[in-house]
Enzyme design. Sequence first.
Site, mmCIF file in Angstrom:
data_model
loop_
_atom_site.group_PDB
_atom_site.id
_atom_site.type_symbol
_atom_site.label_atom_id
_atom_site.label_comp_id
_atom_site.label_asym_id
_atom_site.label_seq_id
_atom_site.Cartn_x
_atom_site.Cartn_y
_atom_site.Cartn_z
ATOM 1 N N SER A 262 51.522 86.210 117.903
ATOM 2 C CA SER A 262 50.239 86.211 118.632
ATOM 3 C C SER A 262 49.341 87.405 118.339
ATOM 4 O O SER A 262 48.163 87.394 118.716
ATOM 5 C CB SER A 262 50.490 86.146 120.139
ATOM 6 O OG SER A 262 50.688 84.820 120.525
ATOM 7 N N LYS B 233 46.138 86.785 116.672
ATOM 8 C CA LYS B 233 44.977 86.285 117.427
ATOM 9 C C LYS B 233 43.844 87.312 117.453
ATOM 10 O O LYS B 233 42.676 86.955 117.563
ATOM 11 C CB LYS B 233 45.397 85.890 118.849
ATOM 12 C CG LYS B 233 46.362 84.673 118.860
ATOM 13 C CD LYS B 233 46.929 84.382 120.244
ATOM 14 C CE LYS B 233 47.617 83.045 120.377
ATOM 15 N NZ LYS B 233 49.005 82.963 120.009
ATOM 16 N N TYR C 191 46.667 77.939 112.005
ATOM 17 C CA TYR C 191 47.177 78.744 113.120
ATOM 18 C C TYR C 191 48.623 79.182 112.868
ATOM 19 O O TYR C 191 48.970 80.360 113.034
ATOM 20 C CB TYR C 191 47.053 77.938 114.424
ATOM 21 C CG TYR C 191 47.799 78.554 115.577
ATOM 22 C CD1 TYR C 191 47.275 79.655 116.253
ATOM 23 C CD2 TYR C 191 49.046 78.071 115.977
ATOM 24 C CE1 TYR C 191 47.978 80.246 117.299
ATOM 25 C CE2 TYR C 191 49.744 78.654 117.018
ATOM 26 C CZ TYR C 191 49.208 79.738 117.668
ATOM 27 O OH TYR C 191 49.902 80.339 118.690
ATOM 28 N N TYR D 113 49.615 88.350 127.800
ATOM 29 C CA TYR D 113 49.770 87.045 128.462
ATOM 30 C C TYR D 113 49.700 87.209 129.987
ATOM 31 O O TYR D 113 48.873 87.964 130.477
ATOM 32 C CB TYR D 113 51.096 86.369 128.061
ATOM 33 C CG TYR D 113 51.506 86.532 126.629
ATOM 34 C CD1 TYR D 113 50.696 86.053 125.612
ATOM 35 C CD2 TYR D 113 52.703 87.145 126.293
ATOM 36 C CE1 TYR D 113 51.092 86.175 124.278
ATOM 37 C CE2 TYR D 113 53.098 87.263 124.965
ATOM 38 C CZ TYR D 113 52.292 86.777 123.977
ATOM 39 O OH TYR D 113 52.684 86.903 122.687
ATOM 40 N N VAL E 142 55.533 87.092 119.853
ATOM 41 C CA VAL E 142 56.940 86.771 120.091
ATOM 42 C C VAL E 142 57.866 87.169 118.933
ATOM 43 O O VAL E 142 59.082 87.032 119.041
ATOM 44 C CB VAL E 142 57.181 85.284 120.461
ATOM 45 C CG1 VAL E 142 56.586 84.958 121.812
ATOM 46 C CG2 VAL E 142 56.655 84.346 119.385
HETATM 47 N N1 GLN Z 1 53.352 81.329 116.978
HETATM 48 C C1 GLN Z 1 53.673 81.483 118.363
HETATM 49 C C2 GLN Z 1 53.424 80.195 119.125
HETATM 50 O O1 GLN Z 1 52.515 79.508 118.813
HETATM 51 C C3 GLN Z 1 52.845 82.596 118.901
HETATM 52 C C4 GLN Z 1 53.126 82.843 120.331
HETATM 53 C C5 GLN Z 1 53.242 84.270 120.692
HETATM 54 O O2 GLN Z 1 53.436 85.168 119.882
HETATM 55 N N2 GLN Z 1 53.188 84.495 121.969
HETATM 56 O O3 GLN Z 1 54.121 79.848 120.023
#
Ligand code: GLN
Length: 314
Positions: free
Chosen positions: A62, A65, A186, A238, A256
């Site tokens: 993430s 992003k 993505y 988050y 993650v």
């Molecule tokens: N690639 C992960 C997903 O889409 C990214 C989520 C994350 O890092 N929180 O679930």
Amino acid sequence: MIQEALEKAVSEGKSVTKSGKIATYIPELSKANTEHIGACIKTVSGETYSAGDWQQPFTMQSISKTISLTLALQTAGYDKVFSKVGLEPTGDSFNSIVKLETRNPNPLNPMINAGAIATASCIPGDDPFKLFLDLARKLCLNENISLNTEVFLSEKRAGMRNRSMAYWMKSENIIEGDPEETLDLYFKMCSVNVNAGDLASWGVILANDGVNPYTGTRLIESWIARLVKTFMMTCGMYDGSGEFAIKIGIPSKSGVGGGILSSVEARMGIGVFNPSLDPKGNSVGGMRILESLSKSLGLHYFGGHTRDNLKDPI
Ligand code: GLN
């Protein structure tokens, strides 16, 4: 003093890695070692400090992003991007679907999965992943950053929840193109390998208002740096963003894969890594490192937070 604080922070981080769990919903991520922990600091005045496994590669997840939002703002513009996603924290988990239907068809912000998928769909051109990779290399000051194909394929196979959200958003005309193409973009962006040093570089550029502190070259516009940092502060951890802002107070974005990108305004960028995650998907060891640094170096955005204040409840 910074090196000492960093080493202490990493050893404090080590003491909590057992309390978290590795991400397994993307099968390839479950191969990581929860004991790996490291951090790197780069200051706006040009110094670098590092400790532990700071050179260990991991996928951005993430954290990407922040870069895909930057790219979408540069290429598609503010009005287009924010006709697709909102500016508000959700209080829900990063992969939650629920508010797409109950609150608004548009995802509430670009730091959650649905919002990042919608943001990705705004990036124009025949090869948007190449644009992303070029920008990631520029902002992490590392020409060698590349795609981890195993993680990408693993995520593409396992990513049914993200797929559901993409098709839902297609049905609401939020995603304009082919949802599978948007998802591939993505998933690839999430699957780019970096290390804590790369994240510290991106963090210090943000801290320095979008300017490379080593060369004085502006890499991104000031308003984009400000916007990205604000999202990091309000939505970057988050549904743990509020508590993180109170206790640690550093604009940060986690992934993650176990990384956290942090930016201390006008002072430094910090990259941390430990793949042991709390139930919200934030790195347990990484957050402990940042908490320790925030206290020992007084990095809280609103100041006044040092270990001398032993009577403070937080
Ligand atoms: N690639 C992960 C997903 O889409 C990214 C989520 C994350 O890092 N929180 O679930």
